[in-house]
Design a protein around this motif. Structure first.
Motif, PDB file in Angstrom:
ATOM      1  N   GLU A   1       2.059   1.779  -3.531  1.00 49.86           N
ATOM      2  CA  GLU A   1       0.959   2.251  -4.380  1.00 49.86           C
ATOM      3  C   GLU A   1       0.692   3.732  -4.151  1.00 49.86           C
ATOM      4  O   GLU A   1       0.392   4.469  -5.091  1.00 49.86           O
ATOM      5  CB  GLU A   1      -0.300   1.421  -4.106  1.00 49.86           C
ATOM      6  CG  GLU A   1      -0.251   0.077  -4.828  1.00 49.86           C
ATOM      7  CD  GLU A   1      -1.150  -0.959  -4.186  1.00 49.86           C
ATOM      8  OE1 GLU A   1      -1.925  -0.602  -3.291  1.00 49.86           O
ATOM      9  OE2 GLU A   1      -1.027  -2.136  -4.579  1.00 49.86           O
ATOM     10  N   GLY A   2       0.823   4.161  -2.894  1.00 53.48           N
ATOM     11  CA  GLY A   2       0.661   5.586  -2.599  1.00 53.48           C
ATOM     12  C   GLY A   2       1.615   6.417  -3.430  1.00 53.48           C
ATOM     13  O   GLY A   2       1.238   7.443  -3.997  1.00 53.48           O
TER      14      GLY A   2
ATOM     15  N   ALA B   1       0.790   6.209  -7.231  1.00 52.23           N
ATOM     16  CA  ALA B   1      -0.418   6.961  -7.550  1.00 52.23           C
ATOM     17  C   ALA B   1      -0.099   8.443  -7.736  1.00 52.23           C
ATOM     18  O   ALA B   1      -0.811   9.164  -8.422  1.00 52.23           O
ATOM     19  CB  ALA B   1      -1.462   6.784  -6.460  1.00 52.23           C
ATOM     20  N   LEU B   2       0.995   8.907  -7.140  1.00 49.08           N
ATOM     21  CA  LEU B   2       1.399  10.299  -7.311  1.00 49.08           C
ATOM     22  C   LEU B   2       2.271  10.478  -8.546  1.00 49.08           C
ATOM     23  O   LEU B   2       2.773  11.560  -8.813  1.00 49.08           O
ATOM     24  CB  LEU B   2       2.152  10.786  -6.077  1.00 49.08           C
ATOM     25  CG  LEU B   2       1.299  10.942  -4.822  1.00 49.08           C
ATOM     26  CD1 LEU B   2       2.184  11.215  -3.620  1.00 49.08           C
ATOM     27  CD2 LEU B   2       0.294  12.057  -5.010  1.00 49.08           C
TER      28      LEU B   2
ATOM     29  N   SER C   1       0.833  -1.208   0.000  1.00 48.28           N
ATOM     30  CA  SER C   1       0.000   0.000   0.000  1.00 48.28           C
ATOM     31  C   SER C   1       0.865   1.255   0.000  1.00 48.28           C
ATOM     32  O   SER C   1       0.512   2.260  -0.615  1.00 48.28           O
ATOM     33  CB  SER C   1      -0.923  -0.012   1.216  1.00 48.28           C
ATOM     34  OG  SER C   1      -0.167  -0.189   2.386  1.00 48.28           O
TER      35      SER C   1
END
Lengths: 252, 316, 285
Positions: free
Chosen positions: B198-199, B202-203, B195
């Protein structure tokens, strides 16, 4: 002699300092099916495991009160936990056959009881598999690994394994929650059949299942027994507000 | 008692196939006792190590003060003019170990990041066994490499380098502990939850940015633990330095000089004809205690860091 | 926008660059290893013949061989297996299946973790003080085997515990629910299921034991042995010590012997490790 086949009297159970079951008194009459329902974490599985003392395996568990099998306290000194478990069969949430052949899975209980008579073992395996409604599907492949069976077949094999040693009570911990609807229906049919010979305590979070298979239903909430009644009464006419809320789907 | 028996029979005696069998229970109790004794062997081992080291070095410290042992800058127990300062051995040990870390840490971490963040399965399947093979080579073989392959090569690159020096065994030791650094660091990196990655993705961050700014810092304590453990392994490594470092205890940080380490000194004395029980002989136990304490501290630090790392959510 | 695009391009470049650097570093390590192995092979292959495998050590390099070391290594390691494997697996079973989670089991766990990190030479001194001197076993095969047993036991315990832990918990529950005792559960189910992983751990530990040199030097295994051990109390040498002895000689001819001995040693340990890796990949889910 007690009226109930299995029962608890004022039983409380603690995990360390947390109380998981609060003063529960409940009995199951012989040859009846009793379902336990309740939201996750309400202690229903923990309660089920009182009757074959599987909670003993967890460090720091303390039980108060009496758990009776045929009117005798199975937590009394001098009672061997293995003896209790041979009398009380259990079926788990996830099918857990041994990685051995189908035949050896069912015969295992006999073997650890020191049974060596080959014909007797074969007969018993067949009887147990028939009782579990699995015989026709596996009779030609008894030497095959149990792991090759489908999930539903594996669960019925686990039931047959429990039946082979002729227990008087069967505990079922959400036995069909990991299965597809068709397998689920088969298991429920099977429970109806088994009730003729066995006393069954079943934990389920599927209320339809509880309504379909059980004679009596107990509703647990936060470690307490809220309501215990005949199944049709409990579902049509609950007396407690919490039961009402749960069966109408307002929480859980 | 009579009551208990009845209870037991009432519960057990109702089935036809149920025979009264005591054997399995007796076996279980007996086996339990035997297995318990097996597990005590480990406690016994630790106690025995402490007992042997403490008793033997007691004889040593009866004749040599602990102050001299810890502060004297010379280690010459086998000479006529005896000095018993462990500093030169400690210095040699740290020098070779630090060289080993300089070799293994950058490469090991790069490979660990690569394996955990970039490599696809087929590549991993080639690299992992290679590292395991590297880890399976006996240290005596690395000793041969250090003395007879790497040192001659270094002598061509560095004119005037002697046949024995700290550099060559240090480098070879670095190759030896490379698998340890890599696999432990990779475990630490893999323990970082997806996670977090992914953070970053995602940016719009690149893989390298995610690896270096998110994954690596999150796994830092786990990586530190692996480096400390590798250091401990290097400190305790024996044969490479015994063969190639020169067995010359001197207080120097110059990697081109011959040195001796704590472990190499113990081997040197064990091999020789120093009589058992003499002061010179008992020095090896005093040195061993220092070695034991040093590695123990390193291991415990590493163990602690890893425990905390796993507890605060590094591991799942 | 232009700025962002250039930045992204740069990042992608770094990304690729890192992969190239990491792989190049790894490739470099591979090549160094290959080269090292090649030099050993080149130095030693000429000496690797029947005479070398069947001769005792000698003052003349060309007449020397590794017979005593080979036989000694095999015997010591066999004895070590006989001692350490049952004890190690037994301890692992106790800690994993019988032991309760209390201060004592935490203490033993910490203790084993620490023992696994104690330098091997310290085990050598333990063997010297305990077996050679105190139990007066002298510099014998059995003293060597006992020392190596204590050395590899933590490794066996740790890997066997991991193997037992990886057995699905459902199996334990099923067996206990049938009324099996703990030992029946272990013997009928847990050990058969975890056998491949336990075996993997044992093989890796044995491979380590074969390569260990320092602890047996400290307990005083000899370097010049011209006989084969005939009982447990017999003096002995092992292959790595023989190699160490040859490396330490100044003459190049002895270095060739060392290289040849290393080829033999590497064949044994790498074969064992490859078997272990194969077993693990084959049986791991």
């Amino acid at each position: 002699m007690s009226y109930f086949k299995i029962e608890t009297r004022n039983v409380s159970l603690y995990y360390g300092n947390t109380q998981a079951l609060k003063n529960i008194t409940l009995g199951v009459p012989e040859n009846k099916v009793v379902a336990i329902i309740g939201p996750s974490g309400c202690g229903k599985s923990t309660y089920l495991r009182l009757f074959n003392r599987m909670n003993d395996m967890i460090d720091g568990v303390r039980v108060e009160g009496e758990v009776l099998l045929n009117g005798k306290n199975i937590y009394a000194d001098g009672v061997r936990v293995e003896d209790v478990r041979k009398r009380v069969g259990m079926v788990f949430q996830k099918p857990n056959p041994f990685p051995k052949s189908i035949f050896e899975n069912v015969a295992y209980g006999l073997r650890i009881n020191g049974v060596t008579n080959k014909r007797y073992i074969e007969e018993t395996v067949e009887r147990a598999l028939r009782q579990a409604a699995l015989w026709d599907e596996v009779k030609d492949n008894l030497k095959k690994s149990a792991l090759a069976l489908s999930g539903g077949q594996q669960q019925r094999l686990c039931i047959a394994r429990a039946l082979a040693v002729e227990p008087s009570v069967i505990l079922m911990d959400e036995p069909s929650s990991a299965l597809d609807p068709i397998s689920n229906a088969k298991i429920e049919e099977l429970i109806w059949e088994l009730k003729k010979k066995y006393t069954i305590l079943i934990v389920t979070h599927n209320m339809q299942q509880a309504a379909r298979v059980s004679d009596w239903t107990a509703f647990f909430y936060l470690g307490e027994l809220i309501e215990y009644a005949e199944t049709k009464d409990l579902f049509t006419n609950p007396r407690n507000e919490k039961t009402q809320n749960y069966i109408t789907g307002r929480f859980g | 008692m009579q009551l208990f028996k009845e209870v037991g029979q009432a519960i057990a005696g109702e089935s036809k196939i149920q025979k009264k069998r005591r054997l399995p229970y007796l076996t279980d109790t007996l086996v339990r006792a035997i297995l318990f004794l097996c597990s005590l062997v480990s406690v016994f081992t630790t106690l025995a190590i402490l007992a042997v080291l403490v008793v033997q070095s007691y004889y040593f410290f009866r004749e040599v003060s602990i102050i001299e042992f810890l502060t004297s800058k010379q280690w010459t127990p086998l000479f006529a003019e005896k000095h018993f300062g462990i500093l030169p051995l400690l210095c040699g040990t740290l020098l070779t170990s630090l060289i080993a870390l300089l070799v293994s840490v950058p490469l090991g971490l790069a490979v660990a990041v690569y394996l955990s963040e970039y490599a696809r399965r087929p590549i991993r399947k080639v690299i992992k066994p290679f590292l395991e093979i590297l880890a399976g080579i006996p240290t005596i073989v690395y000793g041969y490499f250090a003395l007879l392959t790497i040192t001659p090569l270094l002598q061509k690159l560095i004119p005037g380098l002697g046949g024995f020096n700290a550099l060559s065994p240090g480098i070879v030791m670095g190759i030896m502990i490379l698998p340890l650094v890599t696999s432990l660091s990779e475990d630490a990196l893999r323990a970082v939850p997806d996670s977090l990655r992914e953070g970053g993705f995602a940016l719009g961050a690149s893989k390298l940015q995610v690896s270096l700014t998110i994954v690596f810092p999150s796994a830092l304590s786990g990586i530190m633990a692996s480096i400390i453990l590798a250091l401990s392994r290097a400190v305790g490594e024996t044969m490479i330095v015994a063969i190639a470092a020169g067995n010359l205890p001197q207080l120097t940080w110059n990697p081109l000089e011959p040195v001796s380490t704590m472990t190499a000194y113990i081997v040197q004395v064990s091999q020789g004809d120093t009589p058992y029980g003499s002061l010179a002989y008992n020095t090896i136990f005093a040195v061993a205690i220092a070695l034991f304490v040093l590695t123990f501290i390193l291991n415990m630090i590493s163990f602690r860091i890893r425990k905390t790392f796993m507890a605060i959510g590094g591991g799942n | 926008m232009e700025h962002y695009r250039r930045h992204a391009l740069k990042q992608r470049l770094y990304d690729t660059l890192f992969q190239v650097v990491a792989l190049a570093g790894l490739l470099f390590a591979v090549m160094v290893l290959m080269w090292l192995l090649y030099t050993v092979f080149e130095d030693g292959i000429g000496r690797l013949n029947k005479q070398f495998l069947t001769s005792f050590p000698s003052r003349r390099a060309e007449e020397a061989g590794i017979l005593a070391g080979m036989v000694g290594s095999v015997l010591v390691v066999l004895l070590t297996i006989v001692i350490a494997v049952p004890l190690g697996i037994g301890a692992a079973i106790y800690l994993e299946e019988y032991g309760r989670k209390n201060w004592f089991s935490r203490f033993i766990e910490l203790n084993i973790a620490n023992l696994a990190g104690v330098p091997s030479i310290v085990y050598g001194l333990l063997g010297l003080g305990l077996f050679v001197r105190w139990m007066q076993l002298d510099r014998s095969l059995i003293a060597g085997a006992l020392t190596l047993s204590l050395l590899i036991m933590p490794v066996i315990i740790i890997s066997a515990r991991e193997a037992l832990r990886s057995v699905p918990p459902g199996i334990r529950e099923a067996s206990f629910a049938m009324g099996a005792t703990r030992w029946q559960t272990i013997w009928h189910h847990l050990l058969p299921i975890s056998f491949p992983s336990i075996l993997t751990g044992i093989i890796l530990a044995v491979s380590r034991a074969i390569g260990e040199t320092a602890p047996l030097i400290t307990i005083g295994a000899l370097t010049f042995v011209t006989f084969l051990p005939d009982d447990l109390r017999s003096p002995f040498t092992i292959l790595p010590i023989q190699i160490f002895n040859w490396i330490s000689r100044p003459q190049a001819a002895f270095h060739e012997n060392a290289a040849a001995g290393i080829i033999v040693l590497l064949c044994i340990t790498l074969l064992l490790n490859a078997t272990a890796i194969y077993l693990r990949n084959r049986f791991s889910r």
